[in-house]
Write a protein that holds these residues in place. Structure first.
Motif, short mmCIF file in Angstrom:
data_model
loop_
_atom_site.label_atom_id
_atom_site.label_comp_id
_atom_site.label_asym_id
_atom_site.label_seq_id
_atom_site.Cartn_x
_atom_site.Cartn_y
_atom_site.Cartn_z
N MET A 1 66.21 -47.68 -50.24
CA MET A 1 65.55 -47.57 -48.99
C MET A 1 63.74 -46.85 -48.85
O MET A 1 63.74 -46.87 -50.47
N LYS A 2 63.30 -47.98 -48.41
CA LYS A 2 61.73 -47.95 -47.73
C LYS A 2 60.57 -46.07 -48.54
O LYS A 2 61.83 -46.07 -47.39
N GLU A 3 60.17 -46.42 -48.75
CA GLU A 3 59.04 -44.88 -49.20
C GLU A 3 59.13 -44.66 -47.85
O GLU A 3 58.68 -43.76 -47.81
N ASP A 4 58.43 -46.11 -47.05
CA ASP A 4 57.85 -45.32 -46.04
C ASP A 4 58.82 -45.39 -44.38
O ASP A 4 57.99 -45.32 -43.44
N SER A 5 59.92 -45.68 -44.60
CA SER A 5 60.71 -45.88 -43.68
C SER A 5 60.62 -44.18 -42.94
O SER A 5 60.10 -43.39 -43.64
N ARG A 6 61.03 -44.87 -41.80
CA ARG A 6 60.70 -43.61 -40.77
C ARG A 6 62.05 -42.26 -40.55
O ARG A 6 61.39 -41.34 -40.74
N ARG A 7 62.94 -43.03 -41.46
CA ARG A 7 63.84 -42.13 -41.40
C ARG A 7 63.57 -41.14 -43.02
O ARG A 7 64.10 -40.23 -43.08
N VAL A 8 62.60 -41.47 -43.74
CA VAL A 8 62.06 -40.84 -45.18
C VAL A 8 61.26 -39.53 -44.71
O VAL A 8 61.39 -38.47 -45.47
N ARG A 9 59.63 -40.48 -43.56
CA ARG A 9 59.16 -39.83 -43.27
C ARG A 9 59.73 -38.14 -43.04
O ARG A 9 59.53 -37.54 -42.79
N MET A 10 61.21 -38.90 -42.01
CA MET A 10 61.77 -37.52 -40.57
C MET A 10 62.06 -36.36 -41.77
O MET A 10 62.28 -35.56 -41.94
N THR A 11 62.92 -36.99 -42.49
CA THR A 11 63.64 -36.08 -43.96
C THR A 11 62.65 -35.45 -44.62
O THR A 11 62.34 -34.23 -44.53
N LYS A 12 61.77 -35.58 -45.03
CA LYS A 12 60.47 -35.04 -45.41
C LYS A 12 59.60 -34.11 -45.13
O LYS A 12 59.31 -32.52 -44.80
N THR A 13 59.46 -34.22 -43.59
CA THR A 13 58.60 -33.43 -43.38
C THR A 13 59.75 -31.95 -42.64
O THR A 13 59.25 -31.19 -42.73
N LEU A 14 61.16 -32.49 -42.40
CA LEU A 14 62.01 -31.65 -41.75
C LEU A 14 62.21 -30.87 -43.41
O LEU A 14 62.16 -29.67 -43.62
N LEU A 15 62.30 -31.26 -44.80
CA LEU A 15 61.81 -29.91 -45.83
C LEU A 15 61.06 -29.43 -45.87
O LEU A 15 61.00 -28.31 -46.50
N HIS A 16 59.73 -30.07 -45.02
CA HIS A 16 58.56 -28.93 -45.99
C HIS A 16 58.32 -28.08 -45.09
O HIS A 16 58.05 -26.85 -45.41
N LYS A 17 58.87 -28.58 -43.40
CA LYS A 17 58.91 -27.14 -42.43
C LYS A 17 60.06 -26.78 -43.51
O LYS A 17 59.72 -24.87 -43.00
#
Length: 194
Positions: free
Chosen positions: A1-17
């Motif tokens: 999975m690409k590190e900068d993919s939209r899904r990865v960014r969204m998942t990391k954002t949810l985890l950071h929140k």
């Protein structure tokens, strides 16, 4: 999975929140991966594909904040700016980016997390402005080295206080950037033009 993919960014954002929500009620060393995942509604296995533990996560989160500030600053700084203009641009850019995550930043500066990375970011930004006229850090006399640490720490505390001040007496981001610029310029004996 690409590190900068939209899904990865969204998942990391949810985890950071999720991490920020957990930090509202307890210090980092008391937070579990399960709590973060519950807040974020993400599986633990997904969590571990990005972070080893909450300490690793907070470091990565702070680094992502720093990268956003750096990108903003690189776009804004120009070679032909005066030291004062660069200093003001530094603080304006940092305040603009931190303003995007104001609620999260308030939690981060609440004392439940070690913010050494954010302090390093401010140091990294101020260094090129300061050292272009004074040489490298190692070339400074001890007085100027202490001035550097004093100014960087003071600026960090002023920014932290500005974000956490709920007294209703707050000043605008531009006023704070001007105040930080004047403070820093005076600390280093640079001439400040009103």
């Amino acid at each position: 999975m690409k590190e900068d993919s939209r899904r990865v960014r969204m998942t990391k954002t949810l985890l950071h929140k999720g991490l920020i929500e957990a930090l509202r009620s307890k210090p980092l060393d008391k937070i579990t991966v399960t709590e973060i995942c519950d807040y974020a509604d993400v599986n633990r296995s997904t969590y571990y594909s990005y972070f080893s533990d909450p300490f690793d996560q907070i470091v990565q989160y702070e680094r992502s904040i720093g990268e956003s500030i750096r990108e903003q600053l690189e776009e804004a700084l120009q070679d032909d700016m005066s030291t004062q203009e660069k200093c003001f641009t530094l603080f304006s850019s940092a305040l603009k980016e931190l303003g995007k995550i104001k609620d999260e930043f308030k939690v981060l500066v609440s004392g439940k997390v070690d913010l050494s990375i954010i302090k390093e970011i401010l140091n990294d930004f101020w260094e090129p402005v300061f050292f272009e006229t004074r040489g490298s850090f190692d070339d400074l006399d001890i007085t100027d080295q202490y001035r550097f640490f004093y100014s960087a720490s003071g600026c960090f505390m002023m920014i932290s206080n500005w974000f956490t001040d709920d007294s209703g007496k707050s000043i605008s981001a531009e006023e704070l950037a001007n105040m930080l610029t004047k403070f820093s310029m005076n600390c280093y004996n640079f001439e400040y033009e009103e």
